[in-house]
Design a protein around this motif. Sequence first.
Motif, PDB file in Angstrom:
ATOM      1  N   GLY A 145      73.425  40.537 120.995  1.00 49.76           N
ATOM      2  CA  GLY A 145      71.636  40.833 120.648  1.00 49.76           C
ATOM      3  C   GLY A 145      70.877  41.843 119.965  1.00 49.76           C
ATOM      4  N   ALA A 146      69.904  42.736 119.606  1.00 50.28           N
ATOM      5  CA  ALA A 146      69.088  43.720 119.431  1.00 50.28           C
ATOM      6  C   ALA A 146      68.711  43.871 119.899  1.00 50.28           C
ATOM      7  N   ILE A 147      68.665  45.073 120.259  1.00 44.55           N
ATOM      8  CA  ILE A 147      66.444  45.934 120.944  1.00 44.55           C
ATOM      9  C   ILE A 147      66.164  46.387 119.920  1.00 44.55           C
ATOM     10  N   GLY A 148      64.681  46.709 119.647  1.00 47.30           N
ATOM     11  CA  GLY A 148      64.301  47.434 118.623  1.00 47.30           C
ATOM     12  C   GLY A 148      62.601  47.577 119.445  1.00 47.30           C
ATOM     13  N   VAL A 149      62.930  49.440 118.746  1.00 46.66           N
ATOM     14  CA  VAL A 149      61.637  49.506 119.811  1.00 46.66           C
ATOM     15  C   VAL A 149      59.883  50.768 118.747  1.00 46.66           C
ATOM     16  N   SER A 150      59.313  49.941 119.203  1.00 47.07           N
ATOM     17  CA  SER A 150      58.845  50.592 117.558  1.00 47.07           C
ATOM     18  C   SER A 150      57.132  51.470 118.810  1.00 47.07           C
ATOM     19  N   GLY A 151      56.699  52.634 118.414  1.00 43.15           N
ATOM     20  CA  GLY A 151      55.127  53.238 118.582  1.00 43.15           C
ATOM     21  C   GLY A 151      54.742  54.734 118.694  1.00 43.15           C
ATOM     22  N   SER A 152      56.621  54.970 118.134  1.00 49.50           N
ATOM     23  CA  SER A 152      55.611  56.841 118.232  1.00 49.50           C
ATOM     24  C   SER A 152      56.754  57.120 116.609  1.00 49.50           C
ATOM     25  N   THR A 153      57.337  58.486 116.761  1.00 52.12           N
ATOM     26  CA  THR A 153      57.799  59.008 115.604  1.00 52.12           C
ATOM     27  C   THR A 153      59.190  57.889 115.383  1.00 52.12           C
ATOM     28  N   VAL A 154      60.244  57.628 113.850  1.00 48.81           N
ATOM     29  CA  VAL A 154      60.790  57.012 114.116  1.00 48.81           C
ATOM     30  C   VAL A 154      62.714  57.921 115.365  1.00 48.81           C
ATOM     31  N   GLU A 155      62.135  58.513 114.806  1.00 45.78           N
ATOM     32  CA  GLU A 155      63.377  59.432 116.594  1.00 45.78           C
ATOM     33  C   GLU A 155      63.134  58.731 117.803  1.00 45.78           C
ATOM     34  N   ASN A 156      61.446  58.656 117.715  1.00 47.77           N
ATOM     35  CA  ASN A 156      61.373  58.482 119.226  1.00 47.77           C
ATOM     36  C   ASN A 156      62.002  57.227 119.373  1.00 47.77           C
ATOM     37  N   ASP A 157      61.621  56.333 118.380  1.00 43.86           N
ATOM     38  CA  ASP A 157      62.092  55.053 118.579  1.00 43.86           C
ATOM     39  C   ASP A 157      63.411  54.660 118.358  1.00 43.86           C
ATOM     40  N   HIS A 158      63.943  55.468 117.494  1.00 43.92           N
ATOM     41  CA  HIS A 158      65.712  55.103 117.788  1.00 43.92           C
ATOM     42  C   HIS A 158      66.074  55.641 119.272  1.00 43.92           C
ATOM     43  N   THR A 159      65.671  56.972 120.019  1.00 40.70           N
ATOM     44  CA  THR A 159      65.696  57.294 120.838  1.00 40.70           C
ATOM     45  C   THR A 159      65.880  56.083 122.295  1.00 40.70           C
ATOM     46  N   VAL A 160      64.238  55.939 122.103  1.00 38.24           N
ATOM     47  CA  VAL A 160      63.950  54.533 123.355  1.00 38.24           C
ATOM     48  C   VAL A 160      64.772  53.351 122.770  1.00 38.24           C
ATOM     49  N   ALA A 161      64.998  53.061 121.646  1.00 39.53           N
ATOM     50  CA  ALA A 161      66.336  51.757 121.592  1.00 39.53           C
ATOM     51  C   ALA A 161      67.924  52.297 122.386  1.00 39.53           C
TER      52      ALA A 161
END
Lengths: 133, 133, 133, 133
Positions: free
Chosen positions: A109-125
């Motif tokens: 599967g995969a996870i996608g996160v969006s809501g902040s900077t792309v750096e933060n999005d990646h960190t949270v993902a």
Amino acid sequence: MNVSLDQAQAAIKAATEKSQELNLKMNIAIVDAGANLTAFARMDGAWLGSIDIAIKKAKTARFFDMPTGDIGQISQPGGSLFNIEHSNGGLITFPGGIPIKSGNGEVIGAIGVSGSTVENDHTVAEAGMNAVN
Amino acid sequence: MNVSLDQAQAAIKAATEKSQELNLKMNIAIVDAGANLTAFARMDGAWLGSIDIAIKKAKTARFFDMPTGDIGQISQPGGSLFNIEHSNGGLITFPGGIPIKSGNGEVIGAIGVSGSTVENDHTVAEAGMNAVN
Amino acid sequence: MNVSLDQAQAAIKAATEKSQELNLKMNIAIVDAGANLTAFARMDGAWLGSIDIAIKKAKTARFFDMPTGDIGQISQPGGSLFNIEHSNGGLITFPGGIPIKSGNGEVIGAIGVSGSTVENDHTVAEAGMNAVN
Amino acid sequence: MNVSLDQAQAAIKAATEKSQELNLKMNIAIVDAGANLTAFARMDGAWLGSIDIAIKKAKTARFFDMPTGDIGQISQPGGSLFNIEHSNGGLITFPGGIPIKSGNGEVIGAIGVSGSTVENDHTVAEAGMNAVN
């Protein structure tokens, strides 16, 4: 093999906690091995426009079995995959989407996160992905 | 006012437990007062085609602030809203979508459930809705 | 588990031969367990409009793990799933789509056939499905 | 004149064999002179996101009767066809799509391949195209 709902919800919980720790408001989506939506959560006050982006990031990461940001590096003007975003009903190719693998390395599967900077999005993902194991 | 993520996840938990009690595999979607996706869960083995239907039921219920089945009764051939399903990128007007209200009666979101008969879908949606209070 | 390309091509070969035997020109589509296209063939002279219908039949059969015609019987005016066809980017709910199962009964994909009467479409789909074993 | 199903399947067979020789997993699509899908195959384990890309490459190559990469060179920022990818429901303009011609030079269809680097995609597409003669 597909990510289970239990695994998906564990990933969302971990991603949500990481977001709170960083004081962020995120949209978090999980898709299974067939790139079909398995679980989703929008934190209170998170951007509405990021609902679709989180889902598209998760799908994009599974579509090509790599972090979304890796695709974005070669979809730039002059890059070998310029404008690949026009396929599959719309891809998102900046960071925030990561494949989820089983213990033996199979993509489930995969996870996608969006809501902040792309750096933060990646960190949270990444925090979400790490919860599946 | 919007349904919160905590409320949405409580609704999904209650709907999931009701599904397990009835031995069903459901897709469950929650939208907020803006008809935007707030939370989603697909139980392991639930129909893939019900992902979109659960989301569309939740949106439809909030779009018109009534249970989806009520709309379906007047969208039939000869009915006053015949083929309203063509609007809004596709509505689903059979049972399984229900508005979620706050304590004072304000609509703060909706739940949509898909994965079994429309009677079961509605029963499980009701269980989810009742958890928000 | 997913239908393999070898299995998908065997199904297409069997469906094509059945079509020739019946003097028909068919479009034949195979999707995997994730409802993603695995193989496709349009026989020379087959209807162009049936390309999309064959693919949608295969997807619909996997979306709900049942023959497409079963859904069509309850999506009629007054039926419990009236206008379900508006979901998932467009469903096709008349006969010609059938799930494909593995030896142990797990759904591993589906076949969709379009190009003649719905009876012929179903007969050819069945011939294709039976080749996967 | 249109590529026949026999020719299309011969192209897919040759492209599949070339992919195996290069240890690649590809999606391969063939469209006819009307740019309508004629045959398709996804090799086991090939990227899911490449299903749509392979089909779009084949269509793009036939839409303009040239290799997709030729269009990509002038669809860049500042180029004469900047963002042509927005047309026709989405074009793919990097390499991997090639027109298929009959013996007398008439375009009778096109092949699109996706699943690896654009260089590999083009090489495999060429192998498929060469099988039609």
